[in-house]
Each structure stands twice: as structure tokens, then as C-alpha cells.
Design a protein around this motif. Structure first.
Motif, PDB file in Angstrom:
ATOM      1  N   ILE A 215       0.831  -1.200   0.000  1.00 36.35           N
ATOM      2  CA  ILE A 215       0.000   0.000   0.000  1.00 36.35           C
ATOM      3  C   ILE A 215       0.867   1.252   0.000  1.00 36.35           C
ATOM      4  O   ILE A 215       0.559   2.247  -0.674  1.00 36.35           O
ATOM      5  CB  ILE A 215      -0.958  -0.021   1.213  1.00 36.35           C
ATOM      6  N   SER A 216       1.979   1.218   0.718  1.00 39.43           N
ATOM      7  CA  SER A 216       2.876   2.383   0.772  1.00 39.43           C
ATOM      8  C   SER A 216       3.453   2.701  -0.601  1.00 39.43           C
ATOM      9  O   SER A 216       3.622   3.884  -0.957  1.00 39.43           O
ATOM     10  CB  SER A 216       4.015   2.119   1.774  1.00 39.43           C
ATOM     11  N   LEU A 217       3.761   1.672  -1.376  1.00 38.82           N
ATOM     12  CA  LEU A 217       4.281   1.898  -2.726  1.00 38.82           C
ATOM     13  C   LEU A 217       3.275   2.671  -3.574  1.00 38.82           C
ATOM     14  O   LEU A 217       3.637   3.574  -4.342  1.00 38.82           O
ATOM     15  CB  LEU A 217       4.619   0.559  -3.391  1.00 38.82           C
ATOM     16  N   VAL A 218       2.000   2.313  -3.425  1.00 40.57           N
ATOM     17  CA  VAL A 218       0.951   3.008  -4.179  1.00 40.57           C
ATOM     18  C   VAL A 218       0.833   4.451  -3.707  1.00 40.57           C
ATOM     19  O   VAL A 218       0.737   5.383  -4.515  1.00 40.57           O
ATOM     20  CB  VAL A 218      -0.396   2.273  -4.022  1.00 40.57           C
ATOM     21  N   LEU A 219       0.831   4.642  -2.404  1.00 38.09           N
ATOM     22  CA  LEU A 219       0.650   5.995  -1.862  1.00 38.09           C
ATOM     23  C   LEU A 219       1.788   6.922  -2.279  1.00 38.09           C
ATOM     24  O   LEU A 219       1.559   8.105  -2.588  1.00 38.09           O
ATOM     25  CB  LEU A 219       0.560   5.928  -0.335  1.00 38.09           C
ATOM     26  N   GLU A 220       3.019   6.404  -2.294  1.00 45.68           N
ATOM     27  CA  GLU A 220       4.154   7.232  -2.705  1.00 45.68           C
ATOM     28  C   GLU A 220       4.042   7.675  -4.158  1.00 45.68           C
ATOM     29  O   GLU A 220       4.294   8.840  -4.488  1.00 45.68           O
ATOM     30  CB  GLU A 220       5.458   6.453  -2.496  1.00 45.68           C
TER      31      GLU A 220
END
Length: 362
Positions: A215-220
Motif C-alpha cells: 500500500i505504501s508503494l501506491v501511496l508514494e
């Protein structure tokens, strides 16, 4: 007139035969009984005339047989009304449905047993479902044609203009054309995902992943897109290993973020995750408004459904984003709902099941 070849006719003939048989057995048994009784009392075998019924007994036997046949016919008619009329209605309307008329409905009989009434209700429910699915398919076909025609028409117009020399073949023009192609590709992929999910054929590459990392990869990567829409990202992520398809997990998060870009007012967008009950991994994406009314909280997950949030102006989009989200989450064995957010807008709650040993260890 009851046709002998029909089920009703067979029932009537069977009851008539039963009535005549019982009357005959009763008459024969009475004659034998009285003959034996005379033999025991008189000690002399009765003559043939004593064995046979006299005129009065014969008239009585015939009258009893006629009455029995009449009762049998009446009983057959009543049974037909309770059993055969609804069954015949179901059979007849099945043939109508098989010929393509999905508006056919069976009729229940007067005083039919519970099982027969339930059969009629089940048939009518099935016919209604088939009719609704056929109507939805027609709407789908029309909507798909419309959604595909728009970008294709734009591409055709731009390419024709380039061919005619109206526009110059600049890098900016090619990037514009490429963006239309990418949008068309995304639309086709969304249609494919929803169609595969509805037929329970959506393939998932299940493996154990650190969900918060995915999820963090998407948010970044999506943060500039959110900032351009005036949205500030807040995160509250809980580290947890989840058995899921990481590509599909990222896809649903992107779809929910894009939904916020399309519909949410400038403000905050919060993405949070938490483990619930030791067996569920909840992903929540929420904004600060405007929200979604309770009446539309379920409808918004239907394909091609477009709604205007309270106080918001109509926006674009294909109407497939949330349908894709639901399809992917359900394929994982999870659930997705839309509820009011503590921020004042809408909150989308996605719940994915954890690994079995993770649930037991929690």
C-alpha cells in the motif's frame, strides 16, 4: 372435458378405477360372507341363486358404484386444482421461458400444499432473476458501446487531423494520443476484471506479502496526483502479513484514491489499516466530504453506476472503479462497504482474510 392422456385424466381414471374396484370387492365380499353365514347357520350349502344378489341388492350396488365414481371425479378435480394446475402452470411457463420470453410467471393453485406453492414461488423468482439479468446485460452492452465509442472517436478524430495536416506530429500530440490509448486500455481491463469476477473466473496470484508495504508503494507514487487535486494524504498503516494478490491489492487502493480525486472536496484523505478480530485485515480509505447518502452506499459498487455526492457537481469517470474494487475484494473472500467517515465524508472499508495460522496466533 378431461383428456385421458393428460395427467389430470390419468388421475381421474385411476380414482374411478379405484372406486369401481372397491365397490366390486365390497359386493363380492358381502355375497361370500352371507353365503358362508347361511352355510354355518343352516348346515346346507347355499344355492347359486342365494349366492347372487337379488334385484334390490343389485340396484343398491349399482347406485353405490355410481356415487363412488362421482366422488372419485370430484376428488380428482379438487386434487387437480391443488396439485396439477400449479404444476401444469410451471411446466407450461418453463417452455415459454425456454423460448426466450422471460416475462412468463406461474400461477399457484387454490389451497395448494406448501411444497407446491414454494415450487411456484421459486420458479417465479428464477424467472424474475433471469429477466433482470437480461435487462442488465442489455444496459451493459449499450453502456460499454458508449464508453468505448467516446475514446475511439477522439482517437480517430485526432489521427485523421494528423493525417490531413491539421495538427503537426509533435511529441505533445503523441503524448496526448498515448493518454487516450492508456485510458482505453484501462477501461477494457476494468471491464475484463468485472466480467471475470461475475463468472468466478478472476485469477489471483495469491502469496504472503507485507500488505502495508504494498500500500505504501501506491501511496508514494500517487501522492502527486492527490496533491494536484488539493488533497493531503494521511496514513496510519499497520504492518501485517496477508495472503493476497499484491497486484490486485495495489489496484484496489489506486481505484479508491482515484475515486477520492474524482469526487472528494479538497482536504484530507486518510488511508489506514488495522487487524480486526485476529483474522481480518481492514483497509480504510476516507475523505472529508462530501459523503455518500445511505441510500446509495450499496448502489455505488454496481458497474457503470454514477452518482453525485451530496453537495458535489457531476464528475467524469467510467463508473467501473468501485465495481472493480468490489470484484477483487470478493474474489479474495473479503467484503467492502461504504460508511460515513469521521472526517465528514465517505469511508470505504475493505476487509481481507488473514492466513489461518496468523489468525490462530493472534
Amino acid at each position: 372435458m378431461i383428456a385421458a392422456s393428460s395427467l389430470r385424466g390419468h388421475l381421474a381414471l385411476s380414482l374411478i378405477g379405484l372406486a369401481i374396484g372397491i365397490s366390486t370387492m365390497t359386493l363380492t365380499g358381502a355375497s361370500v360372507f352371507y353365503g358362508l353365514l347361511l352355510y354355518q347357520t343352516q348346515g346346507v350349502p347355499p344355492s347359486l341363486t342365494e349366492w347372487l344378489p337379488d334385484k334390490f341388492e343389485l340396484v343398491w350396488a349399482i347406485a353405490a358404484t355410481v356415487v363412488s365414481v362421482f366422488i372419485a371425479v370430484v376428488s380428482a378435480v379438487r386434487l387437480a386444482q391443488k396439485f396439477l394446475i400449479p404444476l401444469g402452470s410451471v411446466a407450461a411457463n418453463l417452455r415459454v421461458v425456454a423460448q426466450g420470453d422471460l416475462s412468463a410467471r406461474a400461477v399457484d393453485g387454490l389451497g395448494s400444499p406448501l411444497e407446491i406453492s414454494q415450487l411456484v414461488q421459486d420458479f417465479n423468482s428464477m424467472a424474475e432473476t433471469l429477466q433482470r439479468m437480461a435487462n442488465q446485460r442489455a444496459v451493459w452492452n449499450a453502456t460499454i458501446a458508449h464508453e468505448l465509442r467516446t475514446p475511439v472517436t477522439i482517437l480517430q478524430g485526432r489521427l485523421q487531423a494528423l493525417n490531413d495536416g491539421v495538427f503537426s506530429a509533435s511529441p505533445q500530440e503523441f503524448r496526448r494520443l498515448l493518454s487516450h490509448v492508456e485510458g482505453l486500455t484501462q477501461l477494457i481491463e476494468d471491464l475484463r476484471s468485472v466480467a471475470l469476477a461475475e463468472s468466478s473466473q478472476l485469477a489471483l496470484g495469491m502469496r504472503c506479502v507485507e500488505a502495508s508495504r504494498e500500500i505504501s508503494l501506491v501511496l508514494e507514487s500517487y501522492q502527486p496526483r492527490l496533491a494536484s487535486a488539493g488533497l493531503t494524504l494521511e496514513t496510519q498503516l499497520t504492518e501485517q502479513v496477508v495472503e493476497c494478490d499484491p497486484i490486485r491489492l495495489r489496484q484496489v487502493v489506486i481505484a479508491l484514491l482515484e475515486n477520492a480525486v474524482q469526487h472528494a472536496a479538497p482536504g484530507n484523505v486518510r488511508v489506514s489499516t488495522v487487524v480486526e478480530e485476529g483474522r481480518l485485515y481492514r483497509v480504510r480509505v476516507e475523505d472529508n466530504g462530501p459523503g455518500v447518502s445511505e441510500e446509495l452506499a450499496t448502489d455505488i459498487f454496481e458497474a457503470f453506476y454514477r452518482c453525485t455526492r451530496t453537495g458535489a457537481s457531476p464528475t467524469g469517470g467510467s463508473g467501473l472503479g468501485l465495481a472493480v474494487v468490489r470484484a477483487i475484494v470478493l474474489a479474495h473472500g473479503g467484503t467492502v462497504i461504504c460508511v460515513p467517515s469521521s472526517l465528514g465524508g465517505a469511508a470505504f472499508d475493505l476487509r481481507f482474510p488473514l492466513l489461518a495460522h496468523e489468525s490462530a496466533a493472534t
